[in-house]
Design a protein around this motif. Structure first.
Motif, mmCIF file in Angstrom:
data_model
loop_
_atom_site.group_PDB
_atom_site.id
_atom_site.type_symbol
_atom_site.label_atom_id
_atom_site.label_comp_id
_atom_site.label_asym_id
_atom_site.label_seq_id
_atom_site.Cartn_x
_atom_site.Cartn_y
_atom_site.Cartn_z
ATOM 1 N N SER A 134 7.647 19.706 4.724
ATOM 2 C CA SER A 134 6.365 20.018 4.083
ATOM 3 C C SER A 134 5.967 18.979 3.034
ATOM 4 O O SER A 134 4.934 19.135 2.368
ATOM 5 C CB SER A 134 6.421 21.402 3.417
ATOM 6 O OG SER A 134 6.583 22.416 4.385
ATOM 7 N N ALA A 135 6.767 17.943 2.872
ATOM 8 C CA ALA A 135 6.475 16.907 1.885
ATOM 9 C C ALA A 135 5.325 16.028 2.365
ATOM 10 O O ALA A 135 4.999 15.983 3.554
ATOM 11 C CB ALA A 135 7.715 16.062 1.618
ATOM 12 N N SER A 136 4.722 15.312 1.417
ATOM 13 C CA SER A 136 3.633 14.397 1.759
ATOM 14 C C SER A 136 3.579 13.278 0.730
ATOM 15 O O SER A 136 4.104 13.390 -0.373
ATOM 16 C CB SER A 136 2.288 15.135 1.783
ATOM 17 O OG SER A 136 1.981 15.649 0.500
ATOM 18 N N MET A 137 2.923 12.193 1.132
ATOM 19 C CA MET A 137 2.703 11.056 0.249
ATOM 20 C C MET A 137 1.208 10.762 0.222
ATOM 21 O O MET A 137 0.530 10.836 1.251
ATOM 22 C CB MET A 137 3.486 9.830 0.738
ATOM 23 C CG MET A 137 4.987 10.038 0.777
ATOM 24 S SD MET A 137 5.885 8.620 1.487
ATOM 25 C CE MET A 137 5.686 7.427 0.172
ATOM 26 N N ARG A 138 0.701 10.419 -0.981
ATOM 27 C CA ARG A 138 -0.742 10.174 -1.095
ATOM 28 C C ARG A 138 -1.030 9.223 -2.242
ATOM 29 O O ARG A 138 -0.393 9.282 -3.291
ATOM 30 C CB ARG A 138 -1.491 11.490 -1.320
ATOM 31 C CG ARG A 138 -3.008 11.337 -1.405
ATOM 32 C CD ARG A 138 -3.710 12.680 -1.381
ATOM 33 N NE ARG A 138 -3.522 13.436 -2.606
ATOM 34 C CZ ARG A 138 -4.344 13.360 -3.663
ATOM 35 N NH1 ARG A 138 -5.392 12.549 -3.644
ATOM 36 N NH2 ARG A 138 -4.114 14.091 -4.741
ATOM 37 N N LEU A 139 -2.008 8.345 -2.011
ATOM 38 C CA LEU A 139 -2.495 7.430 -3.043
ATOM 39 C C LEU A 139 -3.966 7.741 -3.309
ATOM 40 O O LEU A 139 -4.822 7.425 -2.485
ATOM 41 C CB LEU A 139 -2.339 5.970 -2.596
ATOM 42 C CG LEU A 139 -0.922 5.466 -2.372
ATOM 43 C CD1 LEU A 139 -0.956 4.020 -1.877
ATOM 44 C CD2 LEU A 139 -0.095 5.557 -3.647
ATOM 45 N N PRO A 140 -4.300 8.345 -4.451
ATOM 46 C CA PRO A 140 -5.691 8.727 -4.715
ATOM 47 C C PRO A 140 -6.520 7.651 -5.401
ATOM 48 O O PRO A 140 -7.703 7.864 -5.664
ATOM 49 C CB PRO A 140 -5.514 9.935 -5.654
ATOM 50 C CG PRO A 140 -4.267 9.601 -6.424
ATOM 51 C CD PRO A 140 -3.360 8.874 -5.449
ATOM 52 N N GLU A 141 -5.929 6.485 -5.679
ATOM 53 C CA GLU A 141 -6.571 5.511 -6.552
ATOM 54 C C GLU A 141 -7.916 5.009 -6.026
ATOM 55 O O GLU A 141 -8.934 5.052 -6.742
ATOM 56 C CB GLU A 141 -5.619 4.328 -6.789
ATOM 57 C CG GLU A 141 -4.525 4.590 -7.802
ATOM 58 C CD GLU A 141 -3.366 5.409 -7.245
ATOM 59 O OE1 GLU A 141 -2.442 5.711 -8.004
ATOM 60 O OE2 GLU A 141 -3.385 5.753 -6.036
ATOM 61 N N VAL A 142 -7.958 4.484 -4.803
ATOM 62 C CA VAL A 142 -9.196 3.876 -4.301
ATOM 63 C C VAL A 142 -10.356 4.880 -4.255
ATOM 64 O O VAL A 142 -11.464 4.563 -4.706
ATOM 65 C CB VAL A 142 -8.963 3.217 -2.926
ATOM 66 C CG1 VAL A 142 -10.287 2.824 -2.272
ATOM 67 C CG2 VAL A 142 -8.079 1.975 -3.085
ATOM 68 N N PRO A 143 -10.167 6.099 -3.743
ATOM 69 C CA PRO A 143 -11.273 7.056 -3.771
ATOM 70 C C PRO A 143 -11.740 7.418 -5.181
ATOM 71 O O PRO A 143 -12.878 7.895 -5.353
ATOM 72 C CB PRO A 143 -10.702 8.286 -3.059
ATOM 73 C CG PRO A 143 -9.669 7.724 -2.132
ATOM 74 C CD PRO A 143 -9.040 6.617 -2.916
ATOM 75 N N LEU A 144 -10.884 7.194 -6.186
ATOM 76 C CA LEU A 144 -11.304 7.439 -7.571
ATOM 77 C C LEU A 144 -12.025 6.246 -8.182
ATOM 78 O O LEU A 144 -12.600 6.355 -9.257
ATOM 79 C CB LEU A 144 -10.083 7.791 -8.438
ATOM 80 C CG LEU A 144 -9.479 9.176 -8.213
ATOM 81 C CD1 LEU A 144 -8.217 9.333 -9.050
ATOM 82 C CD2 LEU A 144 -10.483 10.277 -8.560
ATOM 83 N N GLY A 145 -11.946 5.091 -7.508
ATOM 84 C CA GLY A 145 -12.684 3.931 -7.999
ATOM 85 C C GLY A 145 -11.844 2.813 -8.574
ATOM 86 O O GLY A 145 -12.391 1.874 -9.160
ATOM 87 N N ILE A 146 -10.512 2.891 -8.439
ATOM 88 C CA ILE A 146 -9.656 1.819 -8.941
ATOM 89 C C ILE A 146 -8.783 1.290 -7.807
ATOM 90 O O ILE A 146 -8.643 1.925 -6.770
ATOM 91 C CB ILE A 146 -8.757 2.277 -10.116
ATOM 92 C CG1 ILE A 146 -7.906 3.482 -9.706
ATOM 93 C CG2 ILE A 146 -9.586 2.572 -11.349
ATOM 94 C CD1 ILE A 146 -6.918 3.920 -10.776
ATOM 95 N N ASN A 147 -8.212 0.114 -8.024
ATOM 96 C CA ASN A 147 -7.335 -0.459 -7.005
ATOM 97 C C ASN A 147 -5.953 0.169 -7.088
ATOM 98 O O ASN A 147 -5.551 0.718 -8.116
ATOM 99 C CB ASN A 147 -7.205 -1.979 -7.201
ATOM 100 C CG ASN A 147 -6.440 -2.341 -8.461
ATOM 101 O OD1 ASN A 147 -6.756 -1.846 -9.552
ATOM 102 N ND2 ASN A 147 -5.453 -3.193 -8.339
ATOM 103 N N MET A 148 -5.208 0.107 -6.008
ATOM 104 C CA MET A 148 -3.804 0.502 -6.025
ATOM 105 C C MET A 148 -2.996 -0.684 -6.525
ATOM 106 O O MET A 148 -3.006 -1.743 -5.892
ATOM 107 C CB MET A 148 -3.333 0.932 -4.636
ATOM 108 C CG MET A 148 -1.877 1.389 -4.616
ATOM 109 S SD MET A 148 -1.598 2.766 -5.757
ATOM 110 C CE MET A 148 0.148 2.582 -6.108
#
Length: 267
Positions: A134-148
């Protein structure tokens, strides 16, 4: 002081022979990576970097989450820092990931629940990742407006390839454990609650191998796959300093909290 005898602010550290287990221990903040936790992680990694008596280091979090990512609510200074001071401060995350990447022992991230943003950057700095189903990985940075940033993009691309790396980073959507396994983010998927036990089984196999060629193998493969990483990412903190000061970033954060679609303008 021996890092296994030291009192860490936000880490739980134990050792079983040649295997070290490091647990993020800031549950009240969902293991969000504030300055103190990142300093603990960096200091521990540097302390054991060349320890010949440690064969495997397992990094894990809580039962329902590995880490909620960088702690955006943390306030480091009361006065407004200069741009130069801010540029130095934002190296805490990249330095932490680099310190874990440079550990000579094999590193395994055991992930349960969600692993977000900076937590994901830390996990991909390890050699292997084992995830509960049930684990997951996610990067929310770009949709928030900043670079990863945190110099993690080359590590991600090396694991999953360029197209999947772009998809994962640009869309900011959660990748399930099954997807991570299929893509190459995850090396084994197990029943929920068994990620640490599976990592310990891997550690036992690794500890039974001759340590010298294991370390040589890790060093050689890292040298081949990561030779150009610094050249590709040395500027990502300056990209962060730019994007974090845009109107789009403010709009992205505001829209997130207001639970509405953002309206980006490129400004």
């Amino acid at each position: 002081m021996d890092p296994f005898e030291q009192a860490w602010s936000h880490l739980s550290v134990r050792r079983d022979g040649a295997v070290a287990v490091v647990t993020l221990n800031r549950p009240q903040a969902r293991n969000a990576l504030n300055t103190a936790l990142m300093e603990d992680l960096t200091a521990f990694a540097r302390a054991i970097r060349r320890r010949s008596d440690i064969t495997v280091v397992i990094l894990t979090g809580g039962e329902h989450f590995f880490s909620a990512g960088a702690d955006l609510a943390a306030q480091g200074e009361r006065r407004k820092p200069t741009l130069l001071e801010t540029r130095q401060a934002v190296m805490a995350g990249p330095d932490m990931c680099e310190a874990w990447e440079e550990i000579e022992a094999v590193t395994i991230a055991a992930l349960e629940g969600y692993c977000i943003g900076g937590g994901c950057a830390l996990a991909v700095a390890c050699d292997f990742r084992i995830m509960g189903e049930s684990a997951s990985m996610r990067l929310p940075e770009v949709p928030l407006g900043i670079n990863m940033s945190w110099r993690s993009l080359p590590r991600i691309a090396a694991l999953v390839g360029p197209a999947r790396a772009k998809r994962f980073v640009m869309f900011g959507e959660a990748a399930t454990a099954a997807t991570c396994l299929d893509w190459g983010f995850c090396d084994e998927m197990v029943t929920d609650g068994q990620a640490l036990a599976a990592a310990q089984a891997w550690a036992a196999k690794l500890a039974a191998l001759p340590p010298l060629p294991v370390r040589m193998t890790k060093e050689a493969i890292d040298a081949v796959t990561k030779a150009g990483h610094h050249a590709a990412t040395f500027m990502d903190r300056d990209q962060y300093l730019l994007t974090s000061r845009t109107s789009d970033f403010q709009e992205g954060v505001t829209a997130f909290f207001e639970k509405r679609p953002p309206k980006f303008t490129g400004d």
